[in-house]
Enzyme design. Structure first.
Site, PDB file in Angstrom:
ATOM      1  N   CYS A 104       0.830  -1.207   0.000  1.00 59.87           N
ATOM      2  CA  CYS A 104       0.000   0.000   0.000  1.00 59.87           C
ATOM      3  C   CYS A 104       0.861   1.253   0.000  1.00 59.87           C
ATOM      4  CB  CYS A 104      -0.917  -0.014   1.224  1.00 59.87           C
ATOM      5  SG  CYS A 104      -2.038   1.400   1.331  1.00 59.87           S
ATOM      6  N   CYS A 202      -5.628  -4.152   7.818  1.00 58.54           N
ATOM      7  CA  CYS A 202      -6.843  -3.332   7.921  1.00 58.54           C
ATOM      8  C   CYS A 202      -8.032  -3.957   7.207  1.00 58.54           C
ATOM      9  CB  CYS A 202      -6.570  -1.922   7.404  1.00 58.54           C
ATOM     10  SG  CYS A 202      -6.250  -1.792   5.627  1.00 58.54           S
TER      11      CYS A 202
END
Length: 361
Positions: A104, A202
């Protein structure tokens, strides 16, 4: 006159809210933003408590209101889906164990912040990571340094950053320890001041990676055999994505000694088990190595390195190889080195660079 505006990535957590507070106290003009990275439809789970939940967005807005700064929400779900979620699925299909936080940061988060800052004519970007940035005039190069709080240092996830990003990046939280950050957040009245740190990926808040791969990626869990290194069948496994190198718990195999996952054989759909002594490797190869703080090197150099975020660093020698590959020879063999995780190298406070682990022996 210097552009003192800063676009601050605010996840809704305590660290990013404190970053905005510190920047304001330092004389910058923070502008808050939250990146919407995925939706319920993507992961088939409740997002409550994660960095992309509606609650987290509202916590970020609340902190921005207390600071008297603007706050925006940007939608990057498409890019996150392509670059992180799909990559996560592909890695597991190929037998690797990826680190989506590194991916990410490499492909979405910092580039997205910088691109939006440029569009908004904002001079800097900032996050709440525990790390530091400085400039080396002799090398004419920006450097990534560890956070002052070694227990919270997050440079392991930041090694993919480019010189362009580092030249515009502010990391004020990196100068403090966690207790100090929570204290100043509480004094400011931020709702996130007492929130526990997130421990899971997440988009897999329940830690069920195999379930996510089935729901999102359509990955079929195909049962197969646990075998030893001689190929003797020891039992049945639930599917390769359910296991990772070094795993001991949840195997369901009866034996006269503790057994661990040594590796996976995709072709035969086997999970190879063995004793812990067989988990150790002295040589580790990493691809796509990013020399984040130094120009690319050609000669061997002493480093300390780690092959997982939670691992204690170990001393060794880094050997640059062809095509962006490096090899690290550790002084002492390292446990459970896993393809797909990151090899990150240091010299003291300096982050030398890092890459994706390809092999170990």
């Amino acid at each position: 006159m210097e552009n003192r505006k800063v676009l601050v990535g605010m996840s809704g957590g305590v660290d990013s809210a404190a970053a905005a507070l510190l920047l304001r106290e330092m004389g910058y003009e923070p502008v808050g933003c939250t990146l919407r990275l995925y939706d319920n439809e993507d992961i088939g789970e409740s997002l409550e408590g994660t960095c992309c939940s509606l609650e987290a967005v509202e916590d970020a807005r609340s902190a921005a209101r207390k600071l008297g700064i603007d706050h925006y929400t940007f939608n990057f779900t498409g890019q996150f889906r392509r670059c992180v979620l799909d990559d996560f699925v592909t890695a597991y299909r190929e037998g690797r164990t990826p680190n989506p936080c590194v991916q990410c940061n490499r492909t979405v988060k910092f580039d997205a912040l910088l691109r939006r800052a440029e569009e908004m004519e904002i001079g800097y970007i900032a996050t709440g990571h525990y790390a530091r940035v400085d400039y080396d005039g002799g090398l004419d190069r920006w450097r990534l340094l560890r956070g002052k709080d070694r227990r919270k240092d997050q440079t392991y996830f930041l090694y993919p950053l480019t010189q362009k990003v580092l030249s515009r990046l502010l990391l004020p939280v990196g100068e403090y320890d966690k207790a100090s950050i929570r204290s100043m957040a509480a004094s400011a009245g931020f709702r996130s001041a007492g929130r526990p740190d997130s421990q899971d990926i997440c988009f897999v808040p329940d830690g069920d990676y195999a379930g996510f791969l089935e729901r999102y990626g359509g990955v079929e869990l195909v049962p197969g055999d646990f075998v030893d290194e001689e190929g003797r069948v020891l039992g049945r496994h639930r599917g390769l994505p359910c296991y990772t190198t070094g795993q001991r718990r949840g195997l369901g195999v009866s034996a006269d000694r503790p057994l661990y996952v040594l590796r996976k054989d995709e072709a035969k759909n086997h999970v190879i088990l063995g004793e812990e002594s067989r988990l150790y490797s002295r040589f580790v190869w990493a691809k796509a190595f990013n020399w984040v703080s130094l120009p690319p090197q050609t000669c061997p150099m002493p480093v300390t390195a780690r092959t997982r975020y939670s691992q204690t660093e170990a001393a060794g020698v880094l050997y640059p190889e062809a095509d962006g590959m490096v090899r690290v020879e550790f002084d002492e063999p390292q446990r459970a080195v896993t393809a797909g995780q990151s090899l990150v190298c240091y010299q003291g406070e300096l982050v030398v660079g890092g890459g994706i682990i390809r092999a170990a022996e």
